[in-house]
Motif scaffolding. Structure first.
Motif, mmCIF file in Angstrom:
data_model
loop_
_atom_site.group_PDB
_atom_site.id
_atom_site.type_symbol
_atom_site.label_atom_id
_atom_site.label_comp_id
_atom_site.label_asym_id
_atom_site.label_seq_id
_atom_site.Cartn_x
_atom_site.Cartn_y
_atom_site.Cartn_z
ATOM 1 N N TRP A 47 -2.865 -3.754 5.513
ATOM 2 C CA TRP A 47 -3.465 -3.079 4.366
ATOM 3 C C TRP A 47 -3.452 -4.014 3.167
ATOM 4 C CZ3 TRP A 47 -5.987 1.483 4.260
ATOM 5 C CH2 TRP A 47 -5.782 2.389 5.308
ATOM 6 N N GLY A 57 -4.056 -5.041 11.400
ATOM 7 C CA GLY A 57 -4.229 -3.830 10.601
ATOM 8 C C GLY A 57 -3.572 -3.907 9.238
ATOM 9 N N TYR A 85 0.833 -1.209 0.000
ATOM 10 C CA TYR A 85 0.000 0.000 0.000
ATOM 11 C C TYR A 85 0.864 1.253 0.000
ATOM 12 C CZ TYR A 85 -3.607 3.316 1.632
ATOM 13 O OH TYR A 85 -4.474 4.376 1.764
ATOM 14 N N GLN A 133 -7.922 -1.326 2.210
ATOM 15 C CA GLN A 133 -8.581 -1.410 3.509
ATOM 16 C C GLN A 133 -7.692 -2.189 4.479
ATOM 17 O OE1 GLN A 133 -12.560 -2.987 3.272
ATOM 18 N NE2 GLN A 133 -12.768 -3.221 5.494
ATOM 19 N N GLN A 134 -7.782 -1.831 5.759
ATOM 20 C CA GLN A 134 -7.052 -2.569 6.788
ATOM 21 C C GLN A 134 -7.883 -3.766 7.261
ATOM 22 O OE1 GLN A 134 -6.021 1.070 9.248
ATOM 23 N NE2 GLN A 134 -4.142 -0.121 9.513
#
Length: 491
Positions: free
Chosen positions: A134, A132, A84, A126-127
């Protein structure tokens, strides 16, 4: 002399002759017990290697017993899937700075371009999970197992074209002729199942680039190792392995009698000529006979519950040779003791029409890959199975060909790319390594192909410097004379 009759009887039964006579019986009993239980006398914390392999024992206590390598043939775009880079949107359409490229070599397919405009991903990110992580919107199902995987963002290779790059990640060398990773594992630690090969390969065609580069059988070949260590390719359809079934008029008893006679002839030839390949031929005939009984049952997924087939997203056709079916077969194979299963999914070579093609490719693999992790986990197999997802290199940040509002392509890029690993000794829920804002160069914790292969072997309890084979006067190994285990990603 002691007159106690008990003492006299004790002395008579404990002279040297009685000791050796009784010891001989004990050794025989111990030998029988060891045949019935191969690990009976293993006092070391390092388990013994499989008796069908060459290594007398493993070098470390293994975390993984087997490997499933989900190989994305063609080079998936790390920029659009796993790495990301929100800052890249600011540079969309701008020329790639010379300070970023630094004069690095590019392929002949884009070297003649007058412009190298940067292309930001067209997809949302999106996480996922507690980690978390990505991920691109193209991989929602893999997002559901985010806390089970480790994403390595700093892979790199010297190869710039498909065949040498694929050969490199498979064999540790860009030029053909060396054993593949699966062949090395077959040679070193063998299979846990006498009726199935140690190394099985399956290929599926993706919905992306239909004219993707070919996959040659040497990519799963044994190189200079005995040929019995080559990968066995399973095809879709009613005959997964060619020439495995008996021809009309030949029953199982007749085939057994024929193979026994052929074995006797081959043994005479081996004694006369000393060619090790004759012994390999004997072993391969015997393996084929065993596979006649094992393979049909192994490839019959109709016995799987419907909810499992639905979880993988398998089509209604039970003989469909798609990636989803192959993922379920891979789970069934490692469950049966196959050491190394490699699924090769073609279609990732997106020099043009990338936005459309990568959507289709991602749909092909997203649900089945995540289902494989979940299925292994619910069966208690993930801890002992190393799962790998990735290709031979990544793609360029700049557009190949003309950049338009809704279309572009990306060229090959070996300077950095991403893959993920799960299970079998790998830390879950982490990312490792980092690239610059252009996804072009590595800025943190580079991982070379040799480091990658050394780490795989370490998970299996093997020191990559000690799994060797002498050929033409030199000791060869998978990692050549390089490679460092990436200890930071080991559980």
């Amino acid at each position: 002399m002691n007159s106690n009759p008990l003492h006299q009887e004790f002395a008579r039964l404990h002279n040297r002759r009685a000791f050796f006579r009784r010891g001989l019986a004990g050794i025989g009993a111990a030998g029988l017990a060891s045949l019935l239980n191969e690990n009976l006398f293993a006092s070391s914390p390092v388990p013994q290697a499989n008796p069908f392999g060459t290594l007398p024992s493993l070098h470390f206590a293994p975390k993984a017993k087997r490997v499933i390598f989900l190989t994305m043939s063609g080079g998936p775009s790390h920029i659009d899937l796993l790495d990301y880079k929100p800052e890249l949107k600011k540079h969309h359409g701008e020329e790639l700075p010379a300070s970023i490229r630094m004069g690095q070599r590019i392929t002949g397919m884009t070297s003649g371009q007058k412009s190298f405009p940067c292309v930001a991903p067209m997809f949302e990110w999106q996480q996922h999970g507690q980690s978390g992580l990505w991920l691109s919107e193209l991989l929602p199902n893999i997002g559901s197992v985010a806390d089970d995987i480790c994403v390595v963002k700093s892979m790199h290779t010297e190869a710039i074209n498909h065949d040498p790059a694929f050969t490199f990640i498979q064999t540790g060398h860009q030029q053909p002729g060396r054993p593949s990773l699966g062949a090395w594992l077959s040679y070193g630690i063998g299979s846990e199942n006498r009726q199935l090969p140690a190394f099985i390969v399956m290929i599926s065609q993706g919905s992306g680039n239909k004219t993707d580069q070919p996959l040659f059988s040497r990519l799963w070949g044994p190189g200079f190792l005995p040929s019995r260590h080559q990968g066995v390719r399973l095809r879709s359809g009613k005959d997964p392995v060619l020439y495995l079934n008996n021809p009309p008029g030949v029953d199982q008893g007749g085939r057994r009698s024929m193979l026994d006679g052929l074995k006797s002839l081959n043994e005479l030839a081996a004694e006369s000529f000393g060619d090790p390949e004759i012994n390999t031929r004997i072993a391969q005939y015997e393996m084929a006979y065993q596979m006649q009984m094992a393979v049909p049952e192994l490839t019959d997924i109709s016995t799987e519950p419907q909810h499992i087939r639905d979880m993988y997203g398998i089509a209604d056709n039970p003989t469909d040779g798609g990636f989803a079916r192959n993922c379920l077969l891979a789970r069934r194979m490692v469950e049966k003791g196959v050491r190394f299963v490699q699924l090769m999914h073609r279609g990732w070579d997106q020099h043009s029409d990338l936005p459309k093609q990568i959507r289709g490719q991602s749909r092909d693999v997203d649900q089945p890959s995540a289902a494989l992790i979940k299925d292994l986990k619910q069966r208690g197999l993930l801890e002992e199975t190393l799962v790998i997802w990735g290709g031979e290199f990544g793609r360029t940040v700049y557009s190949q060909g003309q950049l338009s509002k809704d279309n572009h392509g990306r060229d090959h890029h070996g300077r950095c790319f991403s893959l993920w690993m799960a299970g079998g000794g790998i830390k879950p829920g982490i990312t490792y390594g980092a690239t610059d804002d252009y996804c072009y160069n590595i800025v943190e914790n580079p991982v070379h192909i040799h480091d990658f292969n050394a780490t795989i072997l370490r998970c299996l309890g093997i020191d990559h410097e000690r799994l060797t084979y002498r050929f033409q006067g030199r000791d060869f190994r998978l990692t050549d004379v390089h490679g460092n285990v990436v200890k930071d990603i080991l559980a």
